[in-house]
Motif scaffolding. Structure first.
Motif, PDB file in Angstrom:
ATOM      1  N   PRO A  57     -45.404 -46.398  -0.514  1.00  0.00           N
ATOM      2  CA  PRO A  57     -46.176 -45.891   0.739  1.00  0.00           C
ATOM      3  C   PRO A  57     -44.861 -45.627   1.817  1.00  0.00           C
ATOM      4  O   PRO A  57     -44.246 -46.742   2.013  1.00  0.00           O
ATOM      5  N   SER A  58     -44.987 -44.595   2.326  1.00  0.00           N
ATOM      6  CA  SER A  58     -43.986 -44.334   3.316  1.00  0.00           C
ATOM      7  C   SER A  58     -44.554 -43.291   4.241  1.00  0.00           C
ATOM      8  O   SER A  58     -45.786 -42.879   4.253  1.00  0.00           O
ATOM      9  N   GLU A  59     -43.927 -43.030   5.494  1.00  0.00           N
ATOM     10  CA  GLU A  59     -44.453 -42.086   6.736  1.00  0.00           C
ATOM     11  C   GLU A  59     -44.695 -40.925   5.954  1.00  0.00           C
ATOM     12  O   GLU A  59     -43.772 -40.433   5.139  1.00  0.00           O
ATOM     13  N   ASP A  69     -57.925 -43.043   6.963  1.00  0.00           N
ATOM     14  CA  ASP A  69     -58.541 -44.093   5.931  1.00  0.00           C
ATOM     15  C   ASP A  69     -57.832 -44.499   4.855  1.00  0.00           C
ATOM     16  O   ASP A  69     -58.284 -45.370   4.217  1.00  0.00           O
ATOM     17  N   ARG A  70     -56.758 -43.865   4.347  1.00  0.00           N
ATOM     18  CA  ARG A  70     -56.224 -44.009   3.062  1.00  0.00           C
ATOM     19  C   ARG A  70     -54.855 -43.569   3.158  1.00  0.00           C
ATOM     20  O   ARG A  70     -54.472 -42.587   3.780  1.00  0.00           O
ATOM     21  N   ALA A  71     -54.245 -43.743   1.977  1.00  0.00           N
ATOM     22  CA  ALA A  71     -52.735 -43.170   1.767  1.00  0.00           C
ATOM     23  C   ALA A  71     -52.959 -41.799   0.973  1.00  0.00           C
ATOM     24  O   ALA A  71     -53.925 -41.410   0.500  1.00  0.00           O
ATOM     25  N   LEU A  72     -52.098 -40.693   1.315  1.00  0.00           N
ATOM     26  CA  LEU A  72     -52.129 -39.530   0.814  1.00  0.00           C
ATOM     27  C   LEU A  72     -51.400 -39.675  -0.448  1.00  0.00           C
ATOM     28  O   LEU A  72     -50.152 -39.857  -0.381  1.00  0.00           O
ATOM     29  N   LEU A  73     -52.201 -39.322  -1.380  1.00  0.00           N
ATOM     30  CA  LEU A  73     -51.350 -39.039  -2.788  1.00  0.00           C
ATOM     31  C   LEU A  73     -50.987 -37.785  -3.346  1.00  0.00           C
ATOM     32  O   LEU A  73     -51.858 -36.811  -3.341  1.00  0.00           O
ATOM     33  N   ARG A  74     -49.691 -37.599  -3.485  1.00  0.00           N
ATOM     34  CA  ARG A  74     -49.214 -36.076  -3.963  1.00  0.00           C
ATOM     35  C   ARG A  74     -48.621 -36.275  -5.292  1.00  0.00           C
ATOM     36  O   ARG A  74     -48.002 -37.417  -5.266  1.00  0.00           O
ATOM     37  N   CYS A  75     -48.591 -35.183  -6.078  1.00  0.00           N
ATOM     38  CA  CYS A  75     -47.984 -35.218  -7.071  1.00  0.00           C
ATOM     39  C   CYS A  75     -47.263 -33.783  -7.525  1.00  0.00           C
ATOM     40  O   CYS A  75     -47.997 -32.836  -7.213  1.00  0.00           O
ATOM     41  N   LYS A  76     -46.224 -33.828  -7.966  1.00  0.00           N
ATOM     42  CA  LYS A  76     -45.513 -32.711  -8.258  1.00  0.00           C
ATOM     43  C   LYS A  76     -45.070 -32.722  -9.892  1.00  0.00           C
ATOM     44  O   LYS A  76     -44.315 -33.356 -10.293  1.00  0.00           O
ATOM     45  N   TYR A  77     -45.692 -32.018 -10.705  1.00  0.00           N
ATOM     46  CA  TYR A  77     -45.265 -31.663 -11.960  1.00  0.00           C
ATOM     47  C   TYR A  77     -44.377 -30.684 -12.261  1.00  0.00           C
ATOM     48  O   TYR A  77     -44.852 -29.505 -11.695  1.00  0.00           O
ATOM     49  N   HIS A  78     -43.305 -30.827 -12.634  1.00  0.00           N
ATOM     50  CA  HIS A  78     -42.162 -29.843 -12.996  1.00  0.00           C
ATOM     51  C   HIS A  78     -41.564 -29.654 -14.297  1.00  0.00           C
ATOM     52  O   HIS A  78     -41.244 -30.813 -14.963  1.00  0.00           O
ATOM     53  N   MET A  79     -41.577 -28.628 -14.890  1.00  0.00           N
ATOM     54  CA  MET A  79     -41.124 -28.536 -16.170  1.00  0.00           C
ATOM     55  C   MET A  79     -39.623 -27.769 -16.094  1.00  0.00           C
ATOM     56  O   MET A  79     -39.510 -26.772 -15.448  1.00  0.00           O
ATOM     57  N   ARG A 118     -52.616 -43.720   6.595  1.00  0.00           N
ATOM     58  CA  ARG A 118     -51.813 -42.995   7.422  1.00  0.00           C
ATOM     59  C   ARG A 118     -50.379 -42.874   6.531  1.00  0.00           C
ATOM     60  O   ARG A 118     -49.181 -42.847   7.499  1.00  0.00           O
ATOM     61  N   THR A 119     -50.387 -43.174   5.409  1.00  0.00           N
ATOM     62  CA  THR A 119     -48.989 -43.147   4.524  1.00  0.00           C
ATOM     63  C   THR A 119     -49.095 -42.111   3.657  1.00  0.00           C
ATOM     64  O   THR A 119     -50.271 -41.665   3.332  1.00  0.00           O
ATOM     65  N   SER A 120     -47.975 -41.956   2.825  1.00  0.00           N
ATOM     66  CA  SER A 120     -47.901 -41.192   1.653  1.00  0.00           C
ATOM     67  C   SER A 120     -47.274 -41.522   0.307  1.00  0.00           C
ATOM     68  O   SER A 120     -46.616 -42.569   0.670  1.00  0.00           O
ATOM     69  N   ILE A 121     -48.120 -41.518  -0.620  1.00  0.00           N
ATOM     70  CA  ILE A 121     -47.413 -41.508  -2.025  1.00  0.00           C
ATOM     71  C   ILE A 121     -47.050 -40.536  -2.873  1.00  0.00           C
ATOM     72  O   ILE A 121     -47.975 -39.697  -3.115  1.00  0.00           O
ATOM     73  N   ASP A 122     -45.927 -40.424  -3.128  1.00  0.00           N
ATOM     74  CA  ASP A 122     -45.374 -39.156  -3.785  1.00  0.00           C
ATOM     75  C   ASP A 122     -44.979 -39.399  -5.236  1.00  0.00           C
ATOM     76  O   ASP A 122     -44.060 -40.384  -5.371  1.00  0.00           O
ATOM     77  N   ILE A 123     -45.382 -38.650  -6.153  1.00  0.00           N
ATOM     78  CA  ILE A 123     -45.041 -38.759  -7.442  1.00  0.00           C
ATOM     79  C   ILE A 123     -44.569 -37.617  -8.156  1.00  0.00           C
ATOM     80  O   ILE A 123     -44.991 -36.406  -7.820  1.00  0.00           O
ATOM     81  N   PHE A 124     -43.068 -37.688  -8.452  1.00  0.00           N
ATOM     82  CA  PHE A 124     -42.640 -36.488  -9.206  1.00  0.00           C
ATOM     83  C   PHE A 124     -42.357 -36.787 -10.450  1.00  0.00           C
ATOM     84  O   PHE A 124     -42.089 -37.701 -11.026  1.00  0.00           O
ATOM     85  N   ILE A 125     -42.863 -35.719 -11.355  1.00  0.00           N
ATOM     86  CA  ILE A 125     -42.615 -35.831 -12.543  1.00  0.00           C
ATOM     87  C   ILE A 125     -41.877 -34.594 -13.244  1.00  0.00           C
ATOM     88  O   ILE A 125     -41.951 -33.259 -12.810  1.00  0.00           O
ATOM     89  N   GLU A 126     -40.775 -34.895 -14.070  1.00  0.00           N
ATOM     90  CA  GLU A 126     -39.853 -33.874 -14.593  1.00  0.00           C
ATOM     91  C   GLU A 126     -39.995 -33.969 -16.017  1.00  0.00           C
ATOM     92  O   GLU A 126     -39.761 -35.081 -16.689  1.00  0.00           O
ATOM     93  N   ASP A 148     -44.841 -49.882 -11.211  1.00  0.00           N
ATOM     94  CA  ASP A 148     -43.519 -50.415 -10.971  1.00  0.00           C
ATOM     95  C   ASP A 148     -43.354 -50.233  -9.453  1.00  0.00           C
ATOM     96  O   ASP A 148     -42.416 -51.134  -8.904  1.00  0.00           O
ATOM     97  N   ALA A 149     -43.866 -49.460  -8.884  1.00  0.00           N
ATOM     98  CA  ALA A 149     -43.700 -49.280  -7.183  1.00  0.00           C
ATOM     99  C   ALA A 149     -44.380 -50.408  -6.399  1.00  0.00           C
ATOM    100  O   ALA A 149     -44.361 -50.592  -5.301  1.00  0.00           O
ATOM    101  N   GLY A 150     -45.222 -51.074  -7.285  1.00  0.00           N
ATOM    102  CA  GLY A 150     -46.144 -52.214  -6.714  1.00  0.00           C
ATOM    103  C   GLY A 150     -47.458 -51.565  -6.008  1.00  0.00           C
ATOM    104  O   GLY A 150     -47.978 -52.421  -5.111  1.00  0.00           O
ATOM    105  N   ILE A 151     -47.854 -50.344  -6.298  1.00  0.00           N
ATOM    106  CA  ILE A 151     -49.057 -50.027  -5.721  1.00  0.00           C
ATOM    107  C   ILE A 151     -50.114 -50.478  -6.322  1.00  0.00           C
ATOM    108  O   ILE A 151     -50.573 -50.667  -7.694  1.00  0.00           O
TER     109      ILE A 151
END
Ligand code: UDP
Length: 243
Positions: A57-59, A69-79, A118-126, A148-151
């Motif tokens: 989690p980060s700014e 009230d919670r972290a913002l979860l974002r995900c980017k799937y890229h081929m 008030r934080t974000s957790i970003d997932i990047f998928i390649e 692994d990130a300890g979430i």
């Protein structure tokens, strides 16, 4: 892509890659492969080769996206353009936007996002190489990257598809089966909780076939779950000699 003329299941009941109907492709998982990320995992699921990296989690940037009230979860799937036989355009496709959304929604119920307001957790998928079932393999890898990130999480999420090919119910469809088969049903679940977090299907099946596919996909998930846990344990549990 052209439809295959060859039978997808031989008279001996074998599939194009030599598997039986209920066989999973070989699955290999490595944890912590991207040192700059807070958590990461690399998965080889059959010929699929996929990297997942988690930051946070980060700014939150931009800041007005932050949730009180919670972290913002974002995900980017890229081929990657070279991941498929017919080169894919590097521009984000509608498919990638959709898969980013379904993967995020499959992972979100497992996480205690309320611990990090008030934080974000970003997932990047390649996706480096694709051969059918990349959304499932991506979910499996991303869940380990989050661990692994300890979430903090309720359980890991694991995904596997079942489907119908040449009239047979089969587990874990590859690209040819996905394109030429009658039905494909990706499923993601939290095995310890017995909760399904993703269920999609294309194609037509009877109610009985649907039941069989559901049971088979869950069986596949349980098998991958064991591999997932083993990969995590081998990263974090060291014997005295290794330390
Ligand atoms: N695929 C492709 N070109 C593309 C997108 C997908 O060749 O631009 C192939 C790839 O092997 C992928 C498969 O089609 O795994 C099935 O794609 P689908 O959209 O069903 O998602 P997936 O099964 O990968 O979750």
């Amino acid at each position: 892509m052209e439809k295959s003329e060859k039978p997808l299941i031989t008279e001996d009941g074998l599939r194009t890659d030599g598997r039986g109907p209920r066989d999973l492709r070989p699955v290999k998982i490595e944890v912590g492969v991207v040192k700059n990320a807070d958590g990461s995992a690399y998965i080889e699921h059959g010929k699929n080769k996929i990297l997942a990296a988690v930051y946070g989690p980060s700014e939150v940037h931009p800041r007005h996206f932050a949730l009180q009230d919670r972290a913002l979860l974002r995900c980017k799937y890229h081929m990657a353009p070279f991941s498929v036989q017919d080169r894919k355009s590097p521009a984000p496709s509608r498919r990638e936007i959709e898969l980013s959304k379904v993967i995020r929604e499959a992972l979100e119920p497992s996480l205690f996002l309320e611990y990090y307001p008030r934080t974000s957790i970003d997932i990047f998928i390649e996706v480096l190489q694709a051969d059918g079932g990349t959304r499932c393999a991506s979910i499996t890898a991303a869940s380990i990257a989050l661990a692994d990130a300890g979430i903090p999480m309720r359980d890991m999420v694991v995904a596997c598809a079942a489907g119908k090919v040449d009239g047979h119910i089969v587990l874990d469809l590859n690209d040819i089966e996905d394109k030429n088969g009658e039905a494909d049903m990706p499923l993601a679940m939290m095995p310890n909780k017995g909760l399904i977090t993703l269920l999609q299907m294309d194609g037509l099946v009877t109610q009985e076939e649907f039941k069989q596919m559901l049971e088979l996909a869950m069986e596949g998930c349980n098998l991958i779950y064991q591999i997932q846990k083993k990969a995590l344990k081998s990263t974090f549990i060291k014997t005295v000699e290794e330390v």
